[in-house]
Design a protein around this motif. Structure first.
Motif, PDB file in Angstrom:
ATOM      1  N   ASP A 136       0.803  -1.222   0.000  1.00 33.15           N
ATOM      2  CA  ASP A 136       0.000   0.000   0.000  1.00 33.15           C
ATOM      3  C   ASP A 136       0.836   1.273   0.000  1.00 33.15           C
ATOM      4  O   ASP A 136       0.326   2.342  -0.308  1.00 33.15           O
ATOM      5  CB  ASP A 136      -0.912   0.023   1.236  1.00 33.15           C
ATOM      6  N   ASP A 137       2.119   1.163   0.344  1.00 34.25           N
ATOM      7  CA  ASP A 137       2.919   2.375   0.533  1.00 34.25           C
ATOM      8  C   ASP A 137       3.557   2.918  -0.746  1.00 34.25           C
ATOM      9  O   ASP A 137       4.020   4.050  -0.784  1.00 34.25           O
ATOM     10  CB  ASP A 137       3.988   2.169   1.601  1.00 34.25           C
ATOM     11  N   GLY A 138       3.605   2.116  -1.808  1.00 30.44           N
ATOM     12  CA  GLY A 138       4.165   2.590  -3.073  1.00 30.44           C
ATOM     13  C   GLY A 138       5.663   2.782  -3.082  1.00 30.44           C
ATOM     14  O   GLY A 138       6.212   3.329  -4.054  1.00 30.44           O
ATOM     15  N   LEU A 139       6.363   2.321  -2.048  1.00 32.88           N
ATOM     16  CA  LEU A 139       7.794   2.607  -1.934  1.00 32.88           C
ATOM     17  C   LEU A 139       8.606   1.956  -3.051  1.00 32.88           C
ATOM     18  O   LEU A 139       9.513   2.588  -3.613  1.00 32.88           O
ATOM     19  CB  LEU A 139       8.311   2.150  -0.571  1.00 32.88           C
ATOM     20  N   LEU A 140       8.327   0.704  -3.364  1.00 33.74           N
ATOM     21  CA  LEU A 140       9.092   0.042  -4.417  1.00 33.74           C
ATOM     22  C   LEU A 140       8.772   0.625  -5.792  1.00 33.74           C
ATOM     23  O   LEU A 140       9.658   0.743  -6.647  1.00 33.74           O
ATOM     24  CB  LEU A 140       8.843  -1.464  -4.401  1.00 33.74           C
ATOM     25  N   ASP A 141       7.518   1.006  -6.006  1.00 34.80           N
ATOM     26  CA  ASP A 141       7.170   1.639  -7.279  1.00 34.80           C
ATOM     27  C   ASP A 141       7.836   3.007  -7.409  1.00 34.80           C
ATOM     28  O   ASP A 141       8.315   3.378  -8.483  1.00 34.80           O
ATOM     29  CB  ASP A 141       5.656   1.762  -7.407  1.00 34.80           C
ATOM     30  N   ASP A 142       7.886   3.762  -6.311  1.00 37.02           N
ATOM     31  CA  ASP A 142       8.607   5.048  -6.330  1.00 37.02           C
ATOM     32  C   ASP A 142      10.073   4.819  -6.686  1.00 37.02           C
ATOM     33  O   ASP A 142      10.665   5.576  -7.476  1.00 37.02           O
ATOM     34  CB  ASP A 142       8.541   5.719  -4.955  1.00 37.02           C
ATOM     35  N   TRP A 143      10.658   3.793  -6.094  1.00 34.37           N
ATOM     36  CA  TRP A 143      12.069   3.481  -6.334  1.00 34.37           C
ATOM     37  C   TRP A 143      12.310   3.136  -7.794  1.00 34.37           C
ATOM     38  O   TRP A 143      13.280   3.609  -8.416  1.00 34.37           O
ATOM     39  CB  TRP A 143      12.486   2.323  -5.418  1.00 34.37           C
ATOM     40  N   VAL A 144      11.421   2.322  -8.369  1.00 37.28           N
ATOM     41  CA  VAL A 144      11.557   1.951  -9.779  1.00 37.28           C
ATOM     42  C   VAL A 144      11.484   3.183 -10.677  1.00 37.28           C
ATOM     43  O   VAL A 144      12.345   3.398 -11.546  1.00 37.28           O
ATOM     44  CB  VAL A 144      10.467   0.937 -10.183  1.00 37.28           C
ATOM     45  N   LEU A 145      10.474   4.007 -10.486  1.00 35.81           N
ATOM     46  CA  LEU A 145      10.296   5.173 -11.354  1.00 35.81           C
ATOM     47  C   LEU A 145      11.473   6.133 -11.253  1.00 35.81           C
ATOM     48  O   LEU A 145      11.858   6.761 -12.248  1.00 35.81           O
ATOM     49  CB  LEU A 145       8.999   5.894 -11.008  1.00 35.81           C
ATOM     50  N   ALA A 146      12.065   6.235 -10.077  1.00 37.38           N
ATOM     51  CA  ALA A 146      13.211   7.130  -9.897  1.00 37.38           C
ATOM     52  C   ALA A 146      14.447   6.640 -10.631  1.00 37.38           C
ATOM     53  O   ALA A 146      15.412   7.405 -10.808  1.00 37.38           O
ATOM     54  CB  ALA A 146      13.523   7.289  -8.412  1.00 37.38           C
ATOM     55  N   ARG A 147      14.442   5.388 -11.077  1.00 44.79           N
ATOM     56  CA  ARG A 147      15.578   4.830 -11.796  1.00 44.79           C
ATOM     57  C   ARG A 147      15.357   4.773 -13.307  1.00 44.79           C
ATOM     58  O   ARG A 147      16.201   4.287 -14.052  1.00 44.79           O
ATOM     59  CB  ARG A 147      15.929   3.440 -11.247  1.00 44.79           C
ATOM     60  N   ALA A 148      14.254   5.294 -13.758  1.00 47.65           N
ATOM     61  CA  ALA A 148      14.000   5.382 -15.191  1.00 47.65           C
ATOM     62  C   ALA A 148      14.877   6.460 -15.816  1.00 47.65           C
ATOM     63  O   ALA A 148      15.430   7.320 -15.115  1.00 47.65           O
ATOM     64  CB  ALA A 148      12.533   5.683 -15.447  1.00 47.65           C
ATOM     65  N   ARG A 149      14.979   6.429 -17.116  1.00 51.10           N
ATOM     66  CA  ARG A 149      15.908   7.336 -17.803  1.00 51.10           C
ATOM     67  C   ARG A 149      15.355   8.748 -17.974  1.00 51.10           C
ATOM     68  O   ARG A 149      16.086   9.657 -18.392  1.00 51.10           O
ATOM     69  CB  ARG A 149      16.265   6.760 -19.169  1.00 51.10           C
ATOM     70  N   THR A 150      14.065   8.958 -17.689  1.00 45.86           N
ATOM     71  CA  THR A 150      13.461  10.279 -17.822  1.00 45.86           C
ATOM     72  C   THR A 150      12.708  10.622 -16.536  1.00 45.86           C
ATOM     73  O   THR A 150      12.264   9.732 -15.807  1.00 45.86           O
ATOM     74  CB  THR A 150      12.472  10.329 -19.006  1.00 45.86           C
ATOM     75  N   PRO A 151      12.512  11.910 -16.245  1.00 39.02           N
ATOM     76  CA  PRO A 151      11.821  12.306 -15.010  1.00 39.02           C
ATOM     77  C   PRO A 151      10.350  11.888 -14.982  1.00 39.02           C
ATOM     78  O   PRO A 151       9.792  11.667 -13.909  1.00 39.02           O
ATOM     79  CB  PRO A 151      11.962  13.830 -14.999  1.00 39.02           C
ATOM     80  N   ARG A 152       9.711  11.801 -16.140  1.00 35.23           N
ATOM     81  CA  ARG A 152       8.302  11.382 -16.202  1.00 35.23           C
ATOM     82  C   ARG A 152       8.199  10.227 -17.212  1.00 35.23           C
ATOM     83  O   ARG A 152       7.796  10.420 -18.353  1.00 35.23           O
ATOM     84  CB  ARG A 152       7.394  12.543 -16.594  1.00 35.23           C
ATOM     85  N   PRO A 153       8.577   9.043 -16.781  1.00 29.27           N
ATOM     86  CA  PRO A 153       8.706   7.934 -17.721  1.00 29.27           C
ATOM     87  C   PRO A 153       7.370   7.367 -18.200  1.00 29.27           C
ATOM     88  O   PRO A 153       6.357   7.417 -17.491  1.00 29.27           O
ATOM     89  CB  PRO A 153       9.461   6.883 -16.905  1.00 29.27           C
ATOM     90  N   LYS A 154       7.404   6.813 -19.400  1.00 24.73           N
ATOM     91  CA  LYS A 154       6.305   5.988 -19.891  1.00 24.73           C
ATOM     92  C   LYS A 154       6.471   4.596 -19.279  1.00 24.73           C
ATOM     93  O   LYS A 154       7.533   3.985 -19.428  1.00 24.73           O
ATOM     94  CB  LYS A 154       6.341   5.901 -21.412  1.00 24.73           C
TER      95      LYS A 154
END
Length: 240
Positions: free
Chosen positions: A20-38
């Motif tokens: 429920d906390d979204g922590l792992l999803d936040d971590w994944v998105l922060a490692r994408a190559r763009t600030p607002r990834p597809k």
């Protein structure tokens, strides 16, 4: 001189489908190559279960830090050219859990395995939970056939093998250790629920955990005919 894209993939022991906390999803998105990834969710391993896809949409469509989409293959929406264009445009491909064996078979039928290799080589971050983690390695520990066993024909993007749910499913730990000790699977990575592990060009470069006791383990054959596991340092998420 052109710099080659960084090739990265992540093994997840959680995410929107379990936490429920979204922590792992936040971590994944922060490692994408763009600030607002597809971010494309691929629910093939669950047979494109509608509830699973809706769970992804509910978690990601409210976010402002990404552009989410879902790729169904059982009711395919794209021809080959459009499918390639769509997948290669993604910054993150997020693969859900289910049957690893069925996932690989369906992907190979539609050529998605080759498209994901191409996307990976171009810098798309590949990630996933359970079957979505298993499929990246050369081999994996799976319940795709009912009882826990091994599968040796993964995509091979990550050298060695993977075992998910290492701490949460009865029998996982001894069964995986036995397959590594017996040589049915090569040495590899055992993922506790709550862990995220990032690999760059096949080398572990970061490990994180959203729960205090969850760990990533390196499991290798030992000199006595068994298997040894080594806990890797994991950075806690959500602490400050």
């Amino acid at each position: 001189m052109t710099t080659a894209p960084v090739r990265r993939l992540a093994l997840l022991g959680g995410g929107f489908s379990t936490d429920d906390d979204g922590l792992l999803d936040d971590w994944v998105l922060a490692r994408a190559r763009t600030p607002r990834p597809k971010v494309c969710f691929v629910p093939t391993a669950s047979g494109d279960a509608p509830a699973y896809a809706e769970q992804f949409r509910a978690a990601f469509h409210v976010r402002t830090d990404c552009e989410p989409s879902v790729l169904p293959l059982f009711q395919r929406e794209f021809d080959d050219a459009a499918l390639r264009t769509f997948l290669l445009a993604q910054d993150v491909v997020y693969v859900g859990g289910g049957s690893t064996a069925n996932l690989l078979a369906v992907w190979r039928t539609h050529g998605v395995d080759q498209l994901l290799r191409e996307a990976y080589d171009r810098g798309t971050l590949l990630c996933g939970i359970s079957a979505g983690a298993n499929c990246r390695a050369e081999g994996s520990h799976t319940d795709s056939f009912g009882p826990l066993t091994y599968l040796t024909d993964g995509l091979g993007l990550l050298p060695g093998s993977v075992c998910p749910h290492y701490d949460s499913e009865p029998g996982r730990r001894p069964s995986y250790r036995a397959t590594v000790a017996g040589g049915q699977l090569p040495a590899g990575w055992a993922v506790d629920d709550g862990v995220g592990a990032l690999f760059t060009d096949g080398v572990l470069t970061e490990a994180v955990t959203r729960t205090r006791d969850a760990r990533l383990y390196r499991v290798e054959p030992d000199a006595l005919g068994g298997a040894a596991e080594r806990a890797m340092p994991c950075r806690p998420l959500g602490q400050g």
